[in-house]
Design a protein around this motif. Structure first.
Motif, PDB file in Angstrom:
ATOM      1  N   SER A  75      21.352 -13.234   4.911  1.00  0.00           N
ATOM      2  CA  SER A  75      21.810 -13.699   6.363  1.00  0.00           C
ATOM      3  C   SER A  75      23.156 -12.864   6.452  1.00  0.00           C
ATOM      4  O   SER A  75      24.086 -12.765   5.647  1.00  0.00           O
ATOM      5  CB  SER A  75      22.016 -14.871   6.614  1.00  0.00           C
ATOM      6  OG  SER A  75      22.346 -15.009   7.888  1.00  0.00           O
ATOM      7  N   ARG A  76      23.509 -12.292   7.657  1.00  0.00           N
ATOM      8  CA  ARG A  76      24.662 -11.962   8.274  1.00  0.00           C
ATOM      9  C   ARG A  76      25.756 -12.960   8.231  1.00  0.00           C
ATOM     10  O   ARG A  76      26.959 -13.003   7.773  1.00  0.00           O
ATOM     11  CB  ARG A  76      24.678 -11.207   9.613  1.00  0.00           C
ATOM     12  CG  ARG A  76      26.050 -10.667   9.948  1.00  0.00           C
ATOM     13  CD  ARG A  76      25.840  -9.584  10.998  1.00  0.00           C
ATOM     14  NE  ARG A  76      26.878  -9.329  11.652  1.00  0.00           N
ATOM     15  CZ  ARG A  76      27.481  -9.810  13.139  1.00  0.00           C
ATOM     16  NH1 ARG A  76      26.602 -10.875  13.635  1.00  0.00           N
ATOM     17  NH2 ARG A  76      28.656  -9.509  13.292  1.00  0.00           N
TER      18      ARG A  76
ATOM     19  N   SER B 101      22.225 -10.778  21.489  1.00  0.00           N
ATOM     20  CA  SER B 101      23.361 -10.298  20.960  1.00  0.00           C
ATOM     21  C   SER B 101      24.645  -9.670  21.713  1.00  0.00           C
ATOM     22  O   SER B 101      24.228  -9.218  22.876  1.00  0.00           O
ATOM     23  CB  SER B 101      23.019  -9.687  19.513  1.00  0.00           C
ATOM     24  OG  SER B 101      22.872  -8.416  19.650  1.00  0.00           O
TER      25      SER B 101
ATOM     26  N   ALA C 265      14.512 -16.037  14.583  1.00  0.00           N
ATOM     27  CA  ALA C 265      15.920 -16.134  13.669  1.00  0.00           C
ATOM     28  C   ALA C 265      15.540 -16.498  12.333  1.00  0.00           C
ATOM     29  O   ALA C 265      16.328 -16.173  11.538  1.00  0.00           O
ATOM     30  CB  ALA C 265      16.499 -17.469  14.457  1.00  0.00           C
TER      31      ALA C 265
ATOM     32  N   HIS D 136      16.178 -13.544   9.762  1.00  0.00           N
ATOM     33  CA  HIS D 136      17.558 -13.592   9.391  1.00  0.00           C
ATOM     34  C   HIS D 136      17.948 -14.002   8.037  1.00  0.00           C
ATOM     35  O   HIS D 136      18.939 -13.730   7.424  1.00  0.00           O
ATOM     36  CB  HIS D 136      18.396 -13.762  10.586  1.00  0.00           C
ATOM     37  CG  HIS D 136      18.301 -12.886  11.938  1.00  0.00           C
ATOM     38  ND1 HIS D 136      18.330 -11.622  11.700  1.00  0.00           N
ATOM     39  CD2 HIS D 136      18.335 -13.358  13.050  1.00  0.00           C
ATOM     40  CE1 HIS D 136      18.217 -11.194  13.130  1.00  0.00           C
ATOM     41  NE2 HIS D 136      17.962 -12.214  13.979  1.00  0.00           N
ATOM     42  N   ASP D 137      17.312 -15.148   7.727  1.00  0.00           N
ATOM     43  CA  ASP D 137      17.608 -15.895   6.582  1.00  0.00           C
ATOM     44  C   ASP D 137      16.505 -15.791   5.583  1.00  0.00           C
ATOM     45  O   ASP D 137      16.451 -16.261   4.516  1.00  0.00           O
ATOM     46  CB  ASP D 137      17.365 -17.373   6.848  1.00  0.00           C
ATOM     47  CG  ASP D 137      18.825 -17.985   6.788  1.00  0.00           C
ATOM     48  OD1 ASP D 137      19.842 -17.056   7.488  1.00  0.00           O
ATOM     49  OD2 ASP D 137      19.239 -18.995   6.514  1.00  0.00           O
TER      50      ASP D 137
END
Length: 394
Positions: free
Chosen positions: A58-59, A305, A159, A162-163
């Motif tokens: 993740s970011r 975003s 979402a 992303h993880d």
């Protein structure tokens, strides 16, 4: 527990209790760690800063949980946080309102966990690896705190990718929710589909705003755009609207809205439901010379975003320009944005641009926000996503 050291000077946000640390702020990882592990975050000088979940994919590499070295985020800690969040909403649930958000992720100190109550059922979204690994404890404590008949997993949110998580959907505990669950909000009955509905099944974040907008609807012709299951439509009829036109691109939304109209015994002869792209339909109304007294614009998230902000601003401006052109002098526009990247001052500027393009003068007479079951944590401004304006055409 593995220690993660931050680069020099990168501890400022942590000391201010912001719950996110981006991957670029990490200097060293002292040991081996897997995605979702609980880690200890330290400064470049090795001073304790916080405990949090780590995820290399993740970011947002670290999602912080506790800033007290003596408060390890263990099972007791997790159960206490869940219990506190549920108890803080108890006063919102009644015979007239049996739906609300019980847990709101970072704003309730539980990053990646969202829980909504719909009558006797709970809809759960788990969006981070750390929370996903704690799912059995979460479900057990939710059942104890609420006495729900069933708990359904709606973790089919983008979402999760992303993880590094795959979508998850299905029964987690108890009884499977029926195809349609009846809930009450502001005394109005809705049939909602938890399994296949949008997001968690129902947008309870507009509860207060629907009631406020409806106060202006008496004896007026109303246009409800992006109507979904009819929240603004039904509240408008409850407050004496003369006629309501509802527009949504989803066939399921339109069908659900019609069912909700019948459930509440509202006058279907005063209602028109249109399945169409909202922007196209607004242009059609303009070509036909159609006008309304009150228009609601509640679009989906245009700016997921900050990188999408410019494109989203143009989309919001065009949408609101079209809406303003369908209002005569004295008409009202209730317009919303659920994009966290668009703050309220930016949104006001967009509305000003739209008014110029529509050759209209506008007064802002009310400012909308999210309700108390979607709290705003002072150290996490990103949790403020819903905003809106009630505008009068002058």
């Amino acid at each position: 527990m593995v220690d993660i050291l931050l680069k020099k000077g990168k501890e400022k946000a942590v000391l201010q209790r912001h719950p996110w640390i981006f991957s670029g702020a990490i200097d060293k990882i002292k040991g081996k760690t897997a995605n979702g592990d609980l880690v200890c975050v330290r400064s470049a000088k090795h001073d304790f800063l916080a405990y949090g979940f780590y995820n290399a994919e993740s970011r947002v590499a670290l999602r912080l949980l506790s800033w007290d070295q003596s408060q390890l985020p263990n099972e007791d800690w997790l159960r206490q946080k869940i219990g506190t969040a549920v108890k803080n909403r108890a006063h919102l649930l009644s015979a007239a309102n049996n739906t609300c958000r019980l847990i709101f992720s970072e704003s309730d100190f539980l990053p990646g966990l969202i829980v909504d109550q719909f009558a006797d059922y709970l809809s759960v979204q788990i969006l981070t690896t750390g929370m996903d690994r704690l799912k059995p404890i979460i479900i057990d404590e939710l059942q104890k705190q609420t006495g729900a008949k069933g708990i359904f997993d709606k973790s089919d949110n983008s979402a999760r990718a992303h993880d590094g998580l795959e979508d998850a959907k299905g029964l987690l505990w108890g009884q499977m929710p029926p195809e349609f669950v009846e809930v009450k909000e502001n005394g109005i009955v809705y049939r909602i589909n938890i399994a296949d509905g949008q997001k968690s099944g129902f947008y309870c974040d507009q509860r207060v705003n629907r009631e406020v907008v409806a106060r202006y609807a008496k004896d007026k012709s109303v246009l409800d755009c992006f109507c979904y299951s009819g929240g603004f439509t039904l509240n408008a009829f409850a407050q004496g609207a003369k006629a309501v036109t509802s527009v949504d691109s989803s066939a399921l939304a339109i069908e659900t809205l019609k069912q909700n109209m019948a459930l509440n015994n509202f006058d279907t002869n005063a209602h028109q439901a249109i399945q169409n792209d909202v922007n196209k339909q607004l242009r059609t109304f303009k070509e036909d010379g159609k006008t309304f007294d009150l228009i609601v614009l509640d679009p989906p998230k245009y700016a997921p975003s900050r990188s999408a902000l410019d494109r989203a601003a143009r989309a919001y401006k065009d949408l609101n320009r079209l809406g303003m052109q369908l209002l005569e002098k004295g008409g009202l526009l209730a317009t919303f944005s659920c994009s966290g990247a668009v703050d309220i001052e930016t949104f006001k500027q967009i509305i000003a641009w739209a008014a110029l393009d529509a050759d209209k003068e506008v007064q802002i007479i009310h400012q909308f926000t999210q309700p108390e079951d979607h709290p705003l944590r002072s150290s996490f401004p990103e949790g403020e996503y819903l905003k809106g304006l009630l505008c009068r055409i002058c």
